[in-house]
Design an enzyme around this catalytic site. Structure first.
Site, PDB file in Angstrom:
ATOM      1  N   CYS A 173       0.884  -1.144  -0.200  1.00 56.96           N
ATOM      2  CA  CYS A 173       0.034  -0.160  -0.024  1.00 56.96           C
ATOM      3  C   CYS A 173       0.862   1.193   0.205  1.00 56.96           C
ATOM      4  CB  CYS A 173      -0.908   0.124   1.137  1.00 56.96           C
ATOM      5  SG  CYS A 173      -0.394  -0.226   2.817  1.00 56.96           S
ATOM      6  N   THR A 225       3.090  -2.391   4.193  1.00 54.89           N
ATOM      7  CA  THR A 225       3.019  -0.762   3.939  1.00 54.89           C
ATOM      8  C   THR A 225       4.042  -0.641   3.112  1.00 54.89           C
ATOM      9  OG1 THR A 225       4.647  -0.455   5.779  1.00 54.89           O
ATOM     10  CG2 THR A 225       2.297  -0.444   6.216  1.00 54.89           C
ATOM     11  N   ASP A 226       4.247   0.475   2.365  1.00 55.41           N
ATOM     12  CA  ASP A 226       5.554   1.260   1.864  1.00 55.41           C
ATOM     13  C   ASP A 226       6.187   1.640   2.989  1.00 55.41           C
ATOM     14  OD1 ASP A 226       7.111   2.560   0.278  1.00 55.41           O
ATOM     15  OD2 ASP A 226       5.998   3.412  -0.916  1.00 55.41           O
ATOM     16  N   TRP A 227       7.463   1.991   2.885  1.00 55.72           N
ATOM     17  CA  TRP A 227       8.356   2.221   4.108  1.00 55.72           C
ATOM     18  C   TRP A 227       7.874   3.417   5.004  1.00 55.72           C
ATOM     19  CZ3 TRP A 227       8.384  -2.290   2.203  1.00 55.72           C
ATOM     20  CH2 TRP A 227       9.614  -3.232   2.510  1.00 55.72           C
ATOM     21  N   ASN A 228       7.589   3.232   5.855  1.00 57.85           N
ATOM     22  CA  ASN A 228       7.049   4.183   6.909  1.00 57.85           C
ATOM     23  C   ASN A 228       5.846   4.768   6.307  1.00 57.85           C
ATOM     24  OD1 ASN A 228       7.313   5.925   9.072  1.00 57.85           O
ATOM     25  ND2 ASN A 228       8.090   7.396   7.978  1.00 57.85           N
TER      26      ASN A 228
END
Ligand SMILES: *[C@@H]1O[C@H](CO)[C@@H](O)[C@H](O)[C@H]1NC(C)=O
Ligand SMILES: *[C@@H]1O[C@H](CO)[C@@H](O)[C@H](O)[C@H]1NC(C)=O
Ligand SMILES: *[C@@H]1O[C@H](CO)[C@@H](O)[C@H](O)[C@H]1NC(C)=O
Length: 720
Positions: A214, A247-250
């Protein structure tokens, strides 16, 4: 009329890939029973940024022999590995329109991924779709059309997962620009969402992709990674996705809302400073307090474990070692995709292929390898020397770099051609290089990338669609000094070419795209006619940047253009493009004849059964269109025959939409049949009120041609 080969072509829906989710879920269930709450939370929570060998890592769970899962960028090869290849970016693979090359590219990337013990390779990319021609990361994906993106996603994923590597379809969804991507909201209507942006993700799920990422942005005001409508309602229920969402990173912003909305894994488990931890012990607390149901945590774990089991990663998977040397002979695919993704835009007086010139002049800093070293810029965050890819996390280190000057010099020796050159972008240095040359070749570029790096004032997205480094002036100077000019353009996306085309000396334009480490070799193949150009544009090149009608926005984006992106808009508004979507010349000629359009007899009734990718009947072939394509020129070549559908007026759809393509390699004088299998989804529109795909009433037009504006034949069906 009925096509003679119809019977052989009509196929029924089947899952695109052989994968046994049921067996994998049985294993996942058996393992789940052995896990403590802490184990479960560890499986779905990254250990934090920079706390393991990969860009994403989870903790090992000994009781079920589950390893420390390693997730690594990216879509064109293994980032931060030292013994791998840099494959061509997605946009260049798309420009080949060659399914077999796309699949092989996926397979070879995954062989290297497995070789270095990475479990999840973070690609391929179907978001951005590329609605905005200046969007910084468009080059990571497969062009500005959902059908082309969808086919490329399917081939890449099936190629990757065939060797047991987890593919990751990203970025889900509506992350179309870099500016403010971590704060903005993309607000889109449901029909546009389904018919454009979701479409290639449906292909990804149909091809059994085991993970989806996402994106950073909000959707209608709700973060993508805590949006129940896009994660649960659409991806898991409507599309029947059986894998897990990370998730995308963070890109996570909450503990419980993200969990209950359908998120299955958080990456990297913290922000880039080690703060902002939303799962881990916080998820344990949320489960203990009942805020997140135990069943939801079990579902997350089951999905992650099933993805691992379903690809056989539980047996004999190599240990993680990003230094392993795993290049094999994969450069054959890089050379072939680099070559076949080159698009010949203009070739006056048949100046190409080169005919043993006595003297060749080469001009431009992009003709030579980066003088500081081919991998000297962090994450390829510079546009210095020859261009092979954009910049950001979706990059890999070049194993070697074939630069244009070196490759041309080697090839020219065979003809006794003398080479003179100016490896700078200075207009005053042009004369000495091209005066007296039979042909002058000038190299220009345009670059973009991910927003955490700014290159020459471009913060990810491009500031404009003009060539960099004074490219227009450089071409003008060369064209003033020599009458036979070939312009070679390496670019992440469309460039406005009007100044260049206004120079009478410019005889040819070679759109060389982003050819990664085979830049020079691939170009030589085309310049010298060792191969006929066969690439076609995966986006429109406009006469003016304003013709696209879409720009990077500074606040939220309301997607007011709806379905009218790229050629869909140019067609509706009757705007003449400079070079249209699907366009590309060859060194030979192709003719089209004998179109047959066949509706399938007794097409089955619609069924509501959900398979991977959505309603089962949407994937059934219900129409077949065939045409004959002949090579009537003098040399071998390959043609990409393209099928565009015109929907009935009642559909209020764009004038034509790509719904098939086939690339045929043909010897001179030979002909072959291009066959297009039209599935029910290809003739459906998303009905917002019914929340279903429906086939509209009325006459459909099926047009086949050499580009979106070079239609050679068409046929109709009064209803389907
Ligand atoms: C796994 O367990 C869940 C929950 O008990 C159950 O619904 C599902 O059918 C099981 N799957 C398989 C393949 O046994
Ligand atoms: C966004 O809001 C619009 C307008 O209310 C609605 O039609 C659409 O379905 C919503 N889309 C998503 C993805 O939530
Ligand atoms: C292709 O066709 C054009 C026009 O019919 C003709 O001028 C040209 O010579 C042909 N090219 C080849 C390679 O046969």
């Amino acid at each position: 009329m009925r096509s003679p080969i119809l019977a052989a072509l009509l196929a029924t829906a089947s899952s695109a890939a052989t994968i046994d989710w049921t067996a994998a879920y049985e294993k996942a269930n058996a393992s789940l029973a052995k896990l403590s709450l802490n184990d479960k939370v560890n499986i779905v929570s990254g250990v934090g940024w920079n706390k393991g060998p990969c860009v994403g890592n989870t903790a090992a769970v000994g009781s079920i022999s589950y390893p420390q899962l390693c997730l690594q960028d990216g879509p064109l090869g293994v980032r931060f590995a030292t013994g791998v290849n840099a494959f061509v970016p997605g946009i260049h693979a798309a420009a080949t329109w060659d399914r077999a090359l796309m699949r092989e590219r996926g397979q070879f990337m995954a062989e290297e991924t497995k070789g270095v013990g990475v479990h999840v390779l973070l690609g391929p990319v179907a978001g951005p779709l590329g609605k905005n021609p200046a969007g910084g990361r468009n080059w990571e994906g497969f062009g500005a059309d959902p059908y082309l993106q969808g086919i490329a996603m399917a081939e890449t994923i099936e190629g990757m997962q065939s060797v047991g590597v987890q593919a990751n379809a990203k970025h889900y969804i509506l992350n179309e620009q870099e500016l403010n991507r971590e704060t903005m909201s993309s607000n889109v209507d449901d029909r546009t969402l389904h018919e454009l942006y979701l479409w290639p993700f449906a292909d990804a799920v149909h091809s059994e992709v085991v993970s989806v990422m996402c994106s950073y942005n909000k959707i209608n005001g709700t973060w993508a990674c805590e949006n129940p409508y896009v994660m649960d309602t659409i991806l898991k229920k409507e599309l029947g996705f059986q894998g897990y969402i990370m998730t995308d990173w963070n890109a996570q912003h909450s503990t419980s809302p993200a969990a209950t909305a359908g998120l299955d894994m958080t990456m990297p488990g913290s922000d880039f400073n080690g703060g902002s931890v939303f799962w881990g012990s916080k998820l344990t607390q949320a489960v203990n307090s009942g805020e997140v149901p135990q069943s939801r945590l079990d579902d997350m774990v089951r999905r992650v474990l099933a993805a691992w089991y379903v690809l056989g990663q539980d047996s004999g998977y190599p240990a993680t070692n990003l230094k392993a040397s795993v290049q094999g002979t994969h450069k054959t695919n890089i050379r072939a995709t680099a070559r076949d993704g080159i698009v010949l835009l203009k070739n006056d007086d048949s100046i190409l292929p080169l005919k043993k010139p006595a003297k060749l002049g080469l001009v431009g800093s992009a003709a030579v390898v980066n003088p500081q070293g081919m991998n000297s810029c962090t994450d390829q965050g510079c546009n210095t020397g020859a261009l092979g890819m954009g910049w950001g996390s979706g990059t890999a280190s070049y194993a070697y770099f074939s630069a244009p000057d070196a490759a041309i010099k080697t090839r020219a020796q065979a003809d006794g051609t003398q080479i003179s050159m100016s490896a700078s972008d200075s207009t005053s240095a042009v004369g000495s290089a091209v005066n007296g040359a039979d042909v002058a070749i000038v190299f220009i570029t345009s670059d973009s990338g991910e927003g955490y790096i700014t290159v020459e004032n471009n913060a990810g997205d491009r500031n404009n669609l003009d060539p960099w480094h004074n490219g227009n002036e450089l071409v003008k100077a060369v064209a003033a000094a020599n009458e036979n000019v070939i312009v070679v353009i390496h670019s992440v996306g469309p460039v406005i070419l009007e100044t260049i085309l206004a120079q009478p000396s410019v005889k040819a334009i070679v759109w060389a795209g982003l050819p990664a480490q085979e830049n020079g070799n691939a170009l030589v193949d085309i310049l010298y006619g060792d191969a006929s150009p066969s690439g076609k544009l995966p986006y429109t090149i406009a006469k003016s940047a304003s013709d696209y009608g879409i720009q990077v926005v500074s606040g939220n984006d309301d997607y007011k253009e709806g379905l009218y992106v790229d050629y869909r808009k140019f067609d509706r508004d009757e705007i003449e493009p400079r070079y249209e979507f699907g366009y590309g010349l060859s060194y030979t000629n192709f003719t089209y004849s004998d179109i047959f359009v066949d509706g399938r007899p007794n097409a089955g009734p619609a069924t509501g059964d959900i398979i991977s990718g959505g309603r089962a009947d949407l994937w059934e072939t219900i129409i077949t269109v065939t045409v004959t394509v002949a090579n009537t020129g003098a040399v071998q070549g390959a043609e990409v025959a393209q099928l565009y559908i015109g929907f009935p007026e009642s559909a209020a759809a764009p004038p034509k939409q790509l719904r098939g393509f086939e690339k045929l390699a043909l010897e001179p004088g030979a002909s072959d049949i291009a066959a297009f299998n039209i599935r029910r989804r290809d003739v459906s529109i998303w009905d917002v009120a019914q929340k279903e795909w429906v086939v509209p009433e009325g006459t459909f037009t099926f047009s086949v041609g050499a580009s979106s504006r070079d239609i050679r034949l068409s046929g109709t069906l009064d209803s389907v």
